[in-house]
Design a protein around this motif. Sequence first.
Motif, mmCIF file in Angstrom:
data_model
loop_
_atom_site.group_PDB
_atom_site.id
_atom_site.type_symbol
_atom_site.label_atom_id
_atom_site.label_comp_id
_atom_site.label_asym_id
_atom_site.label_seq_id
_atom_site.Cartn_x
_atom_site.Cartn_y
_atom_site.Cartn_z
ATOM 1 N N UNK A 162 34.995 32.559 22.519
ATOM 2 C CA UNK A 162 33.699 33.229 22.604
ATOM 3 C C UNK A 162 33.804 34.361 23.618
ATOM 4 N N UNK A 163 32.957 35.388 23.490
ATOM 5 C CA UNK A 163 33.000 36.499 24.439
ATOM 6 C C UNK A 163 31.630 37.129 24.574
ATOM 7 N N UNK A 164 31.379 37.707 25.760
ATOM 8 C CA UNK A 164 30.168 38.494 26.003
ATOM 9 C C UNK A 164 30.519 39.668 26.896
ATOM 10 N N UNK A 165 29.807 40.769 26.690
ATOM 11 C CA UNK A 165 30.109 41.999 27.427
ATOM 12 C C UNK A 165 28.976 42.351 28.377
ATOM 13 N N UNK A 166 29.292 43.284 29.289
ATOM 14 C CA UNK A 166 28.302 43.749 30.254
ATOM 15 C C UNK A 166 28.759 45.110 30.770
ATOM 16 N N UNK A 167 27.812 45.887 31.306
ATOM 17 C CA UNK A 167 28.153 47.141 31.978
ATOM 18 C C UNK A 167 28.090 46.912 33.487
ATOM 19 N N UNK A 168 29.216 47.185 34.172
ATOM 20 C CA UNK A 168 29.308 47.010 35.622
ATOM 21 C C UNK A 168 29.580 48.376 36.239
ATOM 22 N N UNK A 169 28.643 48.851 37.056
ATOM 23 C CA UNK A 169 28.765 50.178 37.681
ATOM 24 C C UNK A 169 29.057 51.259 36.639
ATOM 25 N N UNK A 170 28.374 51.169 35.509
ATOM 26 C CA UNK A 170 28.497 52.177 34.472
ATOM 27 C C UNK A 170 29.675 52.003 33.536
ATOM 28 N N UNK A 171 30.536 51.010 33.779
ATOM 29 C CA UNK A 171 31.722 50.816 32.949
ATOM 30 C C UNK A 171 31.632 49.475 32.205
ATOM 31 N N UNK A 172 32.122 49.464 30.972
ATOM 32 C CA UNK A 172 32.060 48.278 30.123
ATOM 33 C C UNK A 172 33.122 47.264 30.520
ATOM 34 N N UNK A 173 32.738 45.977 30.539
ATOM 35 C CA UNK A 173 33.670 44.866 30.705
ATOM 36 C C UNK A 173 33.303 43.783 29.704
ATOM 37 N N UNK A 174 34.279 42.948 29.362
ATOM 38 C CA UNK A 174 34.027 41.838 28.454
ATOM 39 C C UNK A 174 34.652 40.576 29.029
ATOM 40 N N UNK A 175 33.892 39.488 29.027
ATOM 41 C CA UNK A 175 34.367 38.181 29.473
ATOM 42 C C UNK A 175 34.684 37.350 28.239
ATOM 43 N N UNK A 176 35.910 36.832 28.177
ATOM 44 C CA UNK A 176 36.389 36.128 26.991
ATOM 45 C C UNK A 176 36.720 34.689 27.351
ATOM 46 N N UNK A 177 36.000 33.732 26.759
ATOM 47 C CA UNK A 177 36.326 32.331 26.927
ATOM 48 C C UNK A 177 37.447 31.936 25.981
ATOM 49 N N UNK A 178 38.330 31.040 26.448
ATOM 50 C CA UNK A 178 39.453 30.590 25.628
ATOM 51 C C UNK A 178 39.568 29.072 25.710
ATOM 52 N N UNK A 179 40.621 28.533 25.074
ATOM 53 C CA UNK A 179 40.858 27.093 25.139
ATOM 54 C C UNK A 179 41.553 26.680 26.432
ATOM 55 N N UNK A 180 41.773 27.651 27.341
ATOM 56 C CA UNK A 180 42.429 27.317 28.612
ATOM 57 C C UNK A 180 41.768 27.981 29.808
ATOM 58 N N UNK A 181 40.573 28.529 29.648
ATOM 59 C CA UNK A 181 39.881 29.180 30.743
ATOM 60 C C UNK A 181 39.130 30.402 30.268
ATOM 61 N N UNK A 182 39.201 31.496 31.037
ATOM 62 C CA UNK A 182 38.571 32.732 30.598
ATOM 63 C C UNK A 182 39.251 33.930 31.243
ATOM 64 N N UNK A 183 39.064 35.095 30.633
ATOM 65 C CA UNK A 183 39.560 36.357 31.165
ATOM 66 C C UNK A 183 38.436 37.370 31.177
ATOM 67 N N UNK A 184 38.456 38.249 32.164
ATOM 68 C CA UNK A 184 37.554 39.402 32.201
ATOM 69 C C UNK A 184 38.414 40.650 32.053
ATOM 70 N N UNK A 185 38.072 41.484 31.080
ATOM 71 C CA UNK A 185 38.834 42.697 30.782
ATOM 72 C C UNK A 185 37.895 43.895 30.916
ATOM 73 N N UNK A 186 38.314 44.894 31.716
ATOM 74 C CA UNK A 186 37.468 46.082 31.890
ATOM 75 C C UNK A 186 37.851 47.176 30.899
ATOM 76 N N UNK A 187 37.178 48.306 30.960
ATOM 77 C CA UNK A 187 37.368 49.370 29.980
ATOM 78 C C UNK A 187 38.722 50.047 30.108
ATOM 79 N N UNK A 188 39.431 49.805 31.220
ATOM 80 C CA UNK A 188 40.795 50.301 31.384
ATOM 81 C C UNK A 188 41.829 49.264 30.956
ATOM 82 N N UNK A 189 41.344 48.189 30.334
ATOM 83 C CA UNK A 189 42.180 47.082 29.836
ATOM 84 C C UNK A 189 42.923 46.357 30.952
#
Length: 373
Positions: free
Chosen positions: A81-108
């Motif tokens: 599952x994943x959800x996105x948000x804008x942080x200080x004007x830049x897009x980020x996405x939080x991705x849940x997995x079967x082993x935790x989660x990752x946050x990825x910003x617009x610069x990957x």
Amino acid sequence: MKIIAILLLFTLFSLSQQQTTSLSATTATYLGNVLVGVGVGSDSILVAGSGQVRAAGFVAKLDRQGRSILGSVSIPGNPTIARSVTINGALSIAVGTDSGFSVVDSNLRVSSVSAVGTVNSISIGGDGTVATLSGLELRVYSSSGQQISAHNMSFNHIGNVEVDSQSKTVYVLGDYNRRYNGGPVRVVAIYAYDYELKSTKWTDYDFPGQEMGNDLGDTTGQDIRVGKDGSLYFLGGPMGGNNLFRHSPKSLTVPANNIGIDDYNDEFNLRSQITSYIGKLQPATGDLIVGQYLLARITGTIRGNSLFPKFVDADEVGNVFFLGDSACCIKDRDNITISGQAIAPYPGGEATLYGISSTFKTRLTWVAFTKKG
């Protein structure tokens, strides 16, 4: 729920209130075997999934039109599952997995947290705070990935979690198995917590089974989201016309401010089919501002039919958009066109997009998506 691996971006801003069954697609792009979330920023799009772009979990960056892949990055685990948000004007996405989660910003750039188990629900706030549900375990993490707090929820069925960084609140939606006069009934509940999960700011619904009276229809919780307008929205799944959503979330003696446009927003001529309820809440108190039912009706009759709620969001001016799975059939289904082409005959279940104005009084769009041929 795993989303079909096709990304469609629609020109909702050009919708005519007189043409609610017509929609234009700006692009359609195949990206992977499983997509779990999409975030749309001012200059790019982030998509989380697995397969095609990379063999395992990935986040891909697309241009704002969704036509070119600008880059991609691997993330550990299989995305759920994943959800996105804008942080200080830049897009980020939080991705849940079967082993935790990752946050990825617009610069990957990737920040990962492991060993929290399978993440079934996730949300990220504008301050970078992340909340996850792994089974019944609710956890809150700082923007640096450090766990702030944890709490074991007592739900029988988990719906979703949402972070509101403006008020530093975590909202949790689910439902309970309770009993009235010896019979089972599912009762929806919404809780608002502070980040430390030590204090409940407010509670909605969560009525004891013995207080249910004639409201014996089950009510489930599906999605909860802070819209871009700052209001709090949730999706419920009522089963049968007699259900809790007829009332205020604070009291069974106070009628809810539910707005109906036509028979597709009125829970009559139903048995136990699951339909949909969209609620707009005051984030600080949980008071209901306005609500609306949504259901399908069998073509050529007035018999109600199922419409399963999935996702809800709202734009900057409060227009609300709903995604669900519909049985036969939504209103005017056979007149629907996507980019000028009629959709295929009803296949026995189909995805649907519904849009209403901020007052819930005007229907902006209602279309179904069915593969042709």
